[in-house]
Write an enzyme that holds these catalytic residues in place. Structure first.
Site, PDB file in Angstrom:
ATOM      1  N   HIS A 193       0.905  -1.192   0.079  1.00 32.65           N
ATOM      2  CA  HIS A 193       0.026   0.135  -0.010  1.00 32.65           C
ATOM      3  C   HIS A 193       0.966   1.144  -0.077  1.00 32.65           C
ATOM      4  O   HIS A 193       0.500   2.151  -0.617  1.00 32.65           O
ATOM      5  CB  HIS A 193      -1.019   0.090   1.068  1.00 32.65           C
ATOM      6  CG  HIS A 193      -2.169  -0.828   0.987  1.00 32.65           C
ATOM      7  ND1 HIS A 193      -2.918  -1.205   2.107  1.00 32.65           N
ATOM      8  CD2 HIS A 193      -2.553  -1.623  -0.039  1.00 32.65           C
ATOM      9  CE1 HIS A 193      -4.096  -1.771   1.685  1.00 32.65           C
ATOM     10  NE2 HIS A 193      -3.717  -2.075   0.494  1.00 32.65           N
ATOM     11  N   CYS A 508      -1.656 -14.851 -19.278  1.00 33.10           N
ATOM     12  CA  CYS A 508      -1.708 -13.662 -18.623  1.00 33.10           C
ATOM     13  C   CYS A 508      -0.540 -13.906 -17.352  1.00 33.10           C
ATOM     14  O   CYS A 508      -0.542 -13.078 -16.315  1.00 33.10           O
ATOM     15  CB  CYS A 508      -2.924 -13.500 -17.913  1.00 33.10           C
ATOM     16  SG  CYS A 508      -3.746 -15.032 -16.892  1.00 33.10           S
TER      17      CYS A 508
END
Length: 577
Positions: A193, A508
């Site tokens: 974060h 992916c």
């Protein structure tokens, strides 16, 4: 001296080091007398409330123009301060085991960190940092060490480069408020974060620089490259700065040449078209998708949104997020992977089962969704509703057998009928795909392709399960080999099965973003890549200079080889052609 860490937020800046000194983090274990227990519980509650107050004050400092994207991280920490695990568990330890509040919090933190560290997904493992940040803030309030160990204090840090062991999201907002030039931390990753906040707040940052506090001294003049992850230190740094800026000039010219490819099609020299999409975790990454002119999002990982909501996410909350993503993509397709949650990353408040002894082989992804149908149906409903606003594809993770697929398709049809009965719009032509992540799925790719609209190869898990290697285990991760003959066989088999069924096959996983492997994958028949936006233009450049027919011939020789060393040499030679 040149020191390398992980660059997480672009920008080059020069400034004087300010080492953020923290207090002693050693937590003493003390046994309480019976008459002390309730007062200790009250002491814990006061420290929790003080931590909430401090976070709310920091949230008020966030600039209005970036309030929504930044405050979500602070709000997540505030929610954690109200979570039962962080409030009730230490309280029970105080009352039942008669230990002091600091130790009760420490014990709780260690339990939670152990759960996060067992997680297979790299992003989810980094969430242990948030648990540590929140609990340490409460411990700091308990031990009253704000002057030395209470994080970043209000001071003038204009133009300084902050060096710390780690920074909480609250610390990051504070140092931006104090006009720092950049920050460097000993711990952290590009998915933390704090790193995401640094990018949002546009603070150049380098993380994961081990022994940063020992290598960088207070008052030292350094140059920080927040993109390359490099710190330059010298008594007379001018010559080094000049040399480095020349290097940056060359890199900038290279970037400009790559950016010139944005509007050009991705097509081989022999006119084979290739689709390039992006993998994303957050809506904040959509501008980068547009910047590199990707053809859509090939993987949106929904569990990361779910993760930041301890009580889970309602169908309406999920719908709003998916709708905003669809609208932000402005007509480009969005591929939404359904929840890849499991016993190792448990965020269903109603789940009462034990943590699996081997989470990678446990109740995760589509298995878990089918066992917890209310959560799965809520997500499917949200995805279908979002499809009314633009092209949406839904992708089912970790399929292993046809029964799982049939159950999933039946639930999707049930959701469609429910929305029709309610008169709620959705796209009835929504495409449904499956991820090929385990050997059983790769071998059965032809069966899956008959019932699905597309397949997508998740190479990270496919390699791990094929070779029985935990890629995050330091003792065996060196055996994690994307060029193992068995891995290449499974990839080629999946691509061929999709082609025979007339269904597109994409990739992916990390292999799709590795420029050393691009020619190999084109030669194996791959025509759709999904990757981090930062890799897309380099991959496009390689494809545009390649001949698929020539690569196909060379790859036949690679597929026939059984010697790993020889395969590596052949792929290296292929990458240089």
């Amino acid at each position: 001296m040149i020191i390398n860490g992980i660059g997480v937020s672009r920008g080059i800046t020069q400034g004087w080091i300010h080492v953020l000194k923290r207090g002693d983090t050693t937590i003493a274990k003390r046994t309480l007398e019976p008459e002390e227990i309730e007062s200790e519980v009250e002491r814990l509650n006061e420290a929790l409330e003080e931590a909430r107050k401090q976070l709310r004050e920091v949230r008020d400092m966030v600039p209005e123009n970036m309030r929504q994207e930044v405050t979500s991280f602070l709000d997540a920490h505030l929610l954690m301060l109200d979570d039962a695990m962080l409030v009730d568990t230490p309280t029970e330890i105080i009352r039942n085991q008669h230990y002091n509040a600091e130790w009760a919090l420490q014990d709780t933190m260690e339990q939670l960190v152990a759960v996060f560290e067992s997680m297979e997904d790299a992003y989810l493992r980094t969430r242990k940092n948030d648990v540590q940040h929140v609990i340490r803030k409460v411990q700091e309030n308990l031990t009253l060490t704000d002057s030395g160990g209470g994080g970043v204090q209000e001071r003038d840090l204009t133009g300084r480069i902050v060096v710390a062991d780690d920074l909480t999201p609250a610390d990051t907002v504070l140092i931006q408020h104090q006009n720092v030039a950049a920050f460097v931390t000993q711990f952290g990753s590009s998915m933390s974060h704090t790193a995401i906040l640094a990018r949002s707040l546009q603070i150049p940052a380098v993380v994961g620089l081990h022994d940063a506090g020992m290598l960088l001294e207070d008052g030292e003049l350094v140059l920080v490259d927040g993109h390359g992850g490099t710190i330059l230190c010298a008594e007379d740094a001018n010559w080094l700065v000049d040399q480095y800026r020349e290097h940056q000039r060359v890199e900038q010219e290279r970037e400009e040449k790559l950016m010139a490819l944005r509007d050009k099609p991705t097509i081989t020299r022999d006119k084979e078209s290739v689709t390039l999409k992006c993998n994303i975790d957050l809506i904040e990454e959509i501008p980068r998708v547009h910047e590199v002119q990707a053809e859509g999002v090939g993987l949106y990982r929904t569990e990361f949104f779910y993760l930041d909501r301890p009580e889970g996410a309602s169908a309406d909350e999920q719908y709003e997020v998916y709708r905003d993503l669809v609208l932000a993509l402005d007509g480009k397709p969005l591929t939404i992977r359904t929840l890849d949650l499991g016993a190792d990353k448990e965020f269903d408040p109603d789940y009462e089962g034990a943590i699996a002894p081997n989470p990678a082989l446990g109740l995760r992804a589509i298995r878990r969704s089918l066992q917890n149908k209310p959560v799965f149906l809520a997500q499917l409903r949200a995805i279908l509703r979002a499809s009314a606003h633009g092209p949406v594809h839904v992708m089912l993770p970790m399929l292993t057998n046809n029964s799982e697929l049939m159950q999933s398709l039946a639930l999707i049809r049930d959701c469609m009928k429910e929305l029709e009965d309610e008169g709620v719009p959705y796209d009835p032509e929504l495409k449904i795909g499956g991820m090929i992540e385990v050997p059983a799925a790769a071998i059965s790719a032809g069966v899956f392709a008959r019932h699905l609209d597309f397949l997508s190869i998740g190479t990270n898990d496919l390699i791990q399960y094929t070779l029985a290697i935990d890629r995050v285990d330091d003792q065996v991760h060196y055996l994690f080999d994307p060029l193992h003959p068995a891995v290449l066989f499974l990839i080629h088999h999946t691509i061929r099965a999709g082609r025979e069924a007339g269904k597109p096959v994409g990739m992916c996983g990390e292999m799709a973003s590795n420029p050393r492997l691009t020619r190999l994958l084109v030669g194996l028949g791959l025509r759709e890549f999904s990757m981090h936006p930062g890799s897309l233009l380099e991959i496009k450049q390689i494809i545009n200079h390649a001949s698929s027919k020539e690569l196909q011939k060379q790859c036949q020789e690679i597929l026939a080889c059984t010697q790993p060393e020889r395969i590596r040499d052949m792929v290296e030679a292929l990458a240089k052609t």
